[in-house]
Design an enzyme around this catalytic site. Structure first.
Site, mmCIF file in Angstrom:
data_model
loop_
_atom_site.group_PDB
_atom_site.id
_atom_site.type_symbol
_atom_site.label_atom_id
_atom_site.label_comp_id
_atom_site.label_asym_id
_atom_site.label_seq_id
_atom_site.Cartn_x
_atom_site.Cartn_y
_atom_site.Cartn_z
ATOM 1 N N HIS A 125 0.999 -1.277 -0.022
ATOM 2 C CA HIS A 125 0.167 -0.054 -0.235
ATOM 3 C C HIS A 125 0.722 1.165 0.057
ATOM 4 O O HIS A 125 0.536 2.288 -0.799
ATOM 5 C CB HIS A 125 -0.870 -0.192 1.073
ATOM 6 C CG HIS A 125 -1.700 1.155 1.558
ATOM 7 N ND1 HIS A 125 -2.548 1.951 0.696
ATOM 8 C CD2 HIS A 125 -1.449 2.166 2.589
ATOM 9 C CE1 HIS A 125 -2.855 2.978 1.084
ATOM 10 N NE2 HIS A 125 -2.637 3.392 2.222
ATOM 11 N N HIS A 172 3.666 7.199 4.491
ATOM 12 C CA HIS A 172 2.533 8.110 5.217
ATOM 13 C C HIS A 172 1.647 7.328 6.228
ATOM 14 O O HIS A 172 0.949 7.939 6.948
ATOM 15 C CB HIS A 172 1.734 8.353 4.134
ATOM 16 C CG HIS A 172 0.918 7.274 3.602
ATOM 17 N ND1 HIS A 172 1.042 6.238 2.319
ATOM 18 C CD2 HIS A 172 -0.627 6.853 3.879
ATOM 19 C CE1 HIS A 172 0.163 5.316 2.472
ATOM 20 N NE2 HIS A 172 -0.901 5.847 3.045
ATOM 21 N N GLU A 199 1.967 6.336 12.186
ATOM 22 C CA GLU A 199 0.685 5.956 12.741
ATOM 23 C C GLU A 199 0.561 4.584 13.146
ATOM 24 O O GLU A 199 0.371 4.041 14.377
ATOM 25 C CB GLU A 199 -0.677 6.310 12.133
ATOM 26 C CG GLU A 199 -1.759 6.252 13.127
ATOM 27 C CD GLU A 199 -3.036 6.990 12.663
ATOM 28 O OE1 GLU A 199 -3.102 7.076 11.355
ATOM 29 O OE2 GLU A 199 -4.188 7.275 13.231
ATOM 30 N N ASP A 200 0.787 3.725 12.092
ATOM 31 C CA ASP A 200 0.649 2.386 12.175
ATOM 32 C C ASP A 200 1.935 1.576 12.171
ATOM 33 O O ASP A 200 1.856 0.345 12.336
ATOM 34 C CB ASP A 200 -0.177 1.815 10.751
ATOM 35 C CG ASP A 200 -1.190 2.179 10.751
ATOM 36 O OD1 ASP A 200 -2.009 2.536 11.687
ATOM 37 O OD2 ASP A 200 -2.064 2.389 9.633
ATOM 38 N N ASP A 209 -3.251 8.261 -1.672
ATOM 39 C CA ASP A 209 -3.636 7.105 -0.706
ATOM 40 C C ASP A 209 -5.048 6.543 -0.905
ATOM 41 O O ASP A 209 -5.248 5.259 -1.028
ATOM 42 C CB ASP A 209 -3.621 7.877 0.738
ATOM 43 C CG ASP A 209 -4.008 6.968 1.757
ATOM 44 O OD1 ASP A 209 -3.749 5.719 1.970
ATOM 45 O OD2 ASP A 209 -4.855 7.207 2.817
ATOM 46 N N ASP A 231 -21.598 13.390 -25.899
ATOM 47 C CA ASP A 231 -20.233 13.073 -25.747
ATOM 48 C C ASP A 231 -19.810 11.697 -25.008
ATOM 49 O O ASP A 231 -19.134 11.599 -24.387
ATOM 50 C CB ASP A 231 -19.440 14.292 -25.076
ATOM 51 C CG ASP A 231 -20.160 14.376 -23.462
ATOM 52 O OD1 ASP A 231 -21.176 13.675 -23.290
ATOM 53 O OD2 ASP A 231 -19.690 14.916 -22.779
HETATM 54 MN MN MN Z 1 -2.673 4.784 3.778
#
Ligand code: MN
Length: 487
Positions: A47, A71, A75-76, A137, A259
């Protein structure tokens, strides 16, 4: 192990050390997420990698790509801010912290959700790149949404993508990203409509393309006969969600949508664009009212192109979009292309008006929401003011004012200046006096007539659409003394 070279190959500019630093960031991310898995069963770092790769596709700079890799690491993952700063510098840490502060949307009801949005706008006002990482993300998250076991959760993530993230991408002029987010989210939110529109598109596409191919051949001959060189053409098929929205506006009458597939003509210069338009209009009859010159008058999100629709002469109708290569790139990733180049101090260079306008837009949004305490109201205003379809109207001097659909001269007046709003006594549209509750249409030239003793009345609240106007009107009618006309 993902192949970091894929990211490097996508980057526009690469300084000598960049490859090694990005490689290192990948290793750090892999270690930080060691043992963690995604819903899909993939290792978590996949990811991080895909998010960074999206950023490279958008044309973002090295630091943003590194921040993309990291990113979720704070946090994780198993890493500290100190390590990020030591290894990758202040700039990367700032971006990672920015994304981390936005937090994971935990979907615990509207309240939390709105709070995350509020945070997002504040972070974005500091550095647009934080929002762009969030969008990269989200793009990977929505593409892997099938991995979620919980149906209600899937739907919530998808709905939020449709209502918040896709419109944000649109506001940043990132048309391709907006389209991808919408089409990925569409089947989770409206499964029945998705199937129906997909079928309809399949049926229609074939017939449409027959006319288009035939027209295309004649057009190429015509352009060559007129001496046009370096002309690139391709087809673009309307995206599903975009078709779905248009169908809703046209009472589900597919005959009114011209269109579904359109022809795109890409030429070297702006002058060539007008030449091509001239050649087309002399050979084929255009449909009245469908010629749009977004080159002379770009959309506020920066989009530029000339659109026209012509009768092919054998019963078909085709839409044509004419643009330069530069406009073509810009239409895909908009503001990101302005943020991509680094200045000398490692700060993104402020390049072009588009960047400034977008930052201003976010500043206005935060300003507008400051006094709103009800979270539900925040979300409503947000949707109303910034994500509804827009009308673009002009001041008598030719400045573009961008307002939500169904706005009136009252909204226009306050968008120009609160003083003009507060002293409005009447309005002209295209030179004619009109009622102040008249709905503005695209391209209207609006002139506000003011007078010294002019003053808002509570009736104006009904005649206005935007939060900005309503807030100013309320403020003015509550101010003591106004009933006696004193100022
Ligand atoms: Mn993420």
């Amino acid at each position: 192990m993902q192949n970091v070279k894929e990211i490097l190959d996508l980057m526009k500019s690469l300084a000598p050390q960049d490859g090694a630093v990005i490689e290192k960031a990948y290793m750090v991310a892999e270690k930080a997420h060691d043992g963690q898995k995604r819903f899909t069963g993939d290792p978590y770092v996949k990811h991080s990698f895909e998010t960074a790769k999206n950023l490279a596709v958008f044309g973002m700079d090295r630091d943003t790509i590194i921040a993309g890799l990291l990113h979720d690491a704070l946090e994780d993952g198993n890493i500290t801010s100190e390590v990020i700063e030591k290894e990758f510098g202040k700039e990367v840490l700032f971006l990672v912290q920015g994304v981390t502060k936005l937090g994971k949307l935990k979907y615990q009801g509207v309240e939390r959700h709105v709070e995350s949005l509020r945070k997002m706008f504040i972070a974005t006002a500091q550095d647009m790149r934080v929002l762009i990482i969030k969008l990269a993300d989200r793009l990977h998250n929505i593409k892997t949404l099938y991995g979620h076991e919980k149906k209600d959760k899937q739907r919530r993530i998808a709905l939020e993508t449709l209502e918040i993230y896709a419109p944000l991408a649109n506001r940043l002029g990132m048309g391709k990203l907006k389209g991808e987010l919408e089409d990925e989210a569409f089947p989770y939110v409206y499964p029945e409509d998705y199937k129906r529109v997909k079928e309809l598109l399949k049926e229609r596409r074939g017939e449409n393309e027959k006319y288009l191919e035939k027209f295309h051949r004649s057009l190429q001959k015509e352009l060559a006969a007129q001496g046009m060189k370096n002309v690139h053409t391709d087809y673009r098929t309307k995206r599903l969600y975009s078709l779905y929205k248009k169908l809703k506006r046209k009472n589900n009458d597919i005959e009114k949508i011209y269109d579904i597939t359109s022809l795109r003509i890409i030429v070297p210069t702006v002058e060539d664009c007008y030449k091509v338009l001239g050649i087309i209009h002399s050979a084929w009859r255009p449909l009245p009212g469908r010629i749009k010159d977004y080159i002379a008058l770009p959309k506020p999100n920066g989009y530029q192109s000339i659109h026209t629709t012509v009768f092919t002469g054998d019963g078909g109708i085709v839409e044509i979009q004419i643009r330069t290569e530069g406009m073509h790139k810009e239409a895909r990733y908009g503001i990101a292309s302005h943020l991509a180049y680094k200045g000398e101090l490692g700060k993104p260079r402020k390049k072009g008006e588009a960047l400034k306008k977008n930052v201003l837009w976010i500043d206005q949004l935060i300003e507008c929401q400051k006094n709103v305490s009800e979270t539900g109201e925040f979300l409503e205003n947000l949707k109303m003011d910034f994500f509804k379809d827009r009308v673009f109207v002009f001041t008598p001097k030719g400045d573009v004012i961008d307002l939500p659909e169904e706005s009136t001269p009252v909204d226009f007046a306050y968008a120009v200046h609160s003083d003009i709003g507060n002293h409005m006594s009447g309005a002209k549209i295209n030179g004619k006096m009109v009622g102040i509750d008249t709905k503005l249409k695209n391209g209207d030239i609006v002139e506000i007539v003011t007078k010294k003793g002019g003053h808002p009345t509570s009736k104006w609240l009904e005649s206005s659409k935007t939060t900005l106007a309503k807030r100013n009107i309320r403020g003015a009618i509550q101010r003591p003394g106004h009933k006696t006309g004193k100022h």
